[in-house]
Design an enzyme around this catalytic site. Structure first.
Site: not given
Length: 447
Positions: A100, A241, A243, A245
Site C-alpha cells: 500500500s 497511494d 495500490d 485503494d
C-alpha cells in the site's frame, strides 16, 4: 493474536519478513482453504510496482499451482481492481501483492475470497495454521498441477468498470485534472479513465522503476501534487497511494481534502438522491469529531469502528450501510466495490462538482475540522509500552483533561511497530499538550 496477518493482510520487509518461502506457503495454504468442490479452481494475482513483486509473485504461483490451482496473472493493477476481477472472472480467490502506502522496501500479500471481500479473522487463522503445518501430503499429483497465464485485457475491464459508476451522460469536459498515481499500481488506468471521461489530464507519479513507489508522490506525500495544481491552475488534484485503494484530494487553491470531507460530500449527495441504504455512514475512531457533528446536522448518524477498512466494511455488511471509510482516504462504496477504491471515490466527487458547477474548494468544505493532533511513537520489537504504569497513568490523566468535549485515541499500528496517539477537541492548545504528554511517557519506556 495472529502470527502473520495484520489489519491489512501480511506485510513486512521484502526478503526479510515477506520471503519466497513464506509466499510459497501462503499460496499453498490459501489454495487448500479455498478448494471447495470438484471444479477446476483458479486464483487471480495482481501486484503494485515494487521490485520485490516479481519475487513474491513467482513464489505465490509456485504455491498455488503445487496444490492444483490455476493462476491468472494480472500484472500491476489497483487493489480494488483485483477484488473486482476476482468476482468477474469467477475465481476462487484473489491476491494483491502490495504494501500500500509503505516504502518500496516493504511488501505484502492481501487475500480476497471469491466474493471479492477481504477474509474474516477465522479464515485467516485457518490459513496461518496451514502455513505452520507440513503440507507435503496435501500437494497435487503430477497430473493435477495448476497452470499459470497472464491476462492482457484487465486494464480495459477495470477502466470500463470505473466509468460505469457514473451516470452515462455525465462527462468531465471542461475540467483540468492533475492525477498523482504514486508511481504505483494505477499508473496506467487512472489517467486513462479520466481522459476517456473527457477531462484534461496531467499525470504525475506515472514512471515506476521498482524503487520509487510512494517516494515523494502519492496520497502520503501530496506536496508535488499541490505544487502542480497551483502551477497549472488545475481544477482539482487527485492523489492515489501505491495500490490505489485510498485517495487524497487537492482543491483548486492547493488545499488538501481528506477522507472525512470526502465522506461528508458523498453522504450529503447520496442523502439528497435517496441513495443511502441506512440513515448514516460508517467511519473509524480516527475520523474527526467535526464530521460527526456535521452529519448530525443533516440528520445522519455515524458509527465508529476500529481502524482498518476491513473493519469498516465488516460493519457495513453486517448492518446494511453502503457508505463508509477512513480519514486517510479509504472510501468504501459498497454499491460499486468490495473494498476501498481511490479512483471510484474521486469520480464520485467529480460527479458532484460537475452537477453543482462549483469549485472543488466550495464543494469539499462541508465542515471545519476540530483541532486534531496525531503523533507516532516507534518502539522495539517485542515491547509492550502501553502496559507500563507510567504510560497508563499519563493516558488516564489526558482523558480527564480533555473531558467529554474531546477524544483521545491510542492504538498500536497493525502494520509496523508504532503506537499512534491522537487527540482532538475544541481547544487546540490543550489537544497539543495532551498528545505531547502521552508521547513523552511512551518515548521514555520505549527507549
Amino acid at each position: 493474536m495472529r502470527k502473520y496477518f495484520g489489519t491489512d493482510g501480511i506485510r513486512g520487509r521484502a526478503n526479510g519478513v515477506i520471503t519466497p518461502e513464506l509466499a510459497l506457503k501462503v499460496g499453498q495454504a490459501a489454495g487448500l482453504v479455498f478448494q471447495r468442490g470438484d471444479h477446476r479452481h483458479r486464483v487471480v494475482i495482481g501486484k503494485d510496482t515494487r521490485l520485490s513483486g516479481y519475487m513474491i509473485e513467482t513464489a505465490l504461483v509456485a504455491g498455488f499451482t503445487s496444490v492444483g490451482m490455476d493462476v491468472l496473472l494480472l500484472g500491476p493493477m489497483p487493489t480494488p481492481a483485483v477484488a473486482m476481477l476476482t468476482r468477474s472472472m469467477r475465481a476462487d480467490i484473489g491476491v494483491m501483492i502490495s504494501a500500500s502506502h509503505n516504502p518500496f522496501e516493504d511488501n505484502g500479500i492481501k487475500i480476497f475470497g471469491p466474493d471479492g471481500f477481504k477474509l474474516s479473522d477465522e479464515v485467516e487463522r485457518e490459513i496461518e495454521r496451514l502455513i505452520d503445518t507440513s503440507l507435503h501430503t496435501k500437494l497435487a499429483g503430477s497430473n493435477d498441477l495448476g497452470r499459470a497465464k497472464r491476462i492482457e485485457s484487465v486494464h480495459a475491464r477495470y477502466i470500463e468498470f470505473a466509468k460505469r459508476t457514473l451516470p452515462r451522460n455525465l462527462t468531465l469536459d471542461g475540467l483540468r485534472v492533475v492525477v498523482d498515481c504514486a508511481n504505483g499500481a494505477a499508473y496506467r488506468v487512472a489517467p486513462e479513465t479520466l481522459w476517456e471521461l473527457g477531462a484534461e489530464v496531467i499525470a504525475i507519479g506515472t514512471e515506476p522503476d521498482g524503487f520509487n513507489i510512494n517516494r515523494d508522490v502519492g496520497s502520503t506525500a501530496p506536496e508535488a501534487l499541490v505544487g502542480k495544481v497551483r502551477e497549472l491552475r488545475a481544477d482539482i488534484g487527485i492523489a492515489l497511494d501505491g495500490d490505489a485503494d485510498r485517495v487524497l484530494i487537492v482543491d483548486e487553491k492547493g488545499q488538501r481534502v481528506d477522507g472525512d470531507q470526502l465522506m461528508a460530500v458523498v453522504a450529503r449527495s447520496w442523502q439528497e438522491d435517496q441513495r443511502l441504504t441506512k440513515n448514516g455512514i460508517v467511519a473509524t475512531i480516527m475520523s474527526n469529531l467535526g464530521l460527526e457533528r456535521y452529519l448530525g446536522g443533516l440528520g445522519l448518524g455515524m458509527v465508529r469502528t476500529a481502524v482498518g477498512d476491513r473493519y469498516v466494511l465488516e460493519h457495513m455488511r453486517e448492518h446494511g450501510y453502503n457508505l463508509g471509510g477512513e480519514q486517510s482516504g479509504h472510501i468504501i462504496m459498497s454499491d460499486y466495490a468490495t473494498t476501498g477504491d481511490g479512483l471510484v471515490a474521486a469520480l464520485q466527487l467529480l460527479s458532484v462538482v460537475q452537477r453543482q458547477q462549483r469549485p472543488v474548494s466550495e464543494v469539499c468544505h462541508c465542515f471545519d475540522p476540530l483541532p486534531q493532533v496525531l503523533k507516532n511513537v516507534r518502539y522495539g520489537a517485542g515491547g509492550e509500552p502501553l502496559r507500563q504504569d507510567s504510560v497508563v497513568t499519563a493516558i488516564e490523566g489526558a482523558r480527564q483533561r480533555l473531558g467529554e468535549g474531546g477524544r483521545l485515541v491510542i492504538r498500536p499500528s497493525g502494520t509496523e511497530p508504532v503506537i499512534r496517539v491522537m487527540a482532538e477537541g475544541d481547544d487546540r492548545d490543550l489537544v497539543v499538550q495532551v498528545v505531547d504528554d502521552v508521547v513523552e511517557a511512551l518515548r521514555k519506556v520505549a527507549a
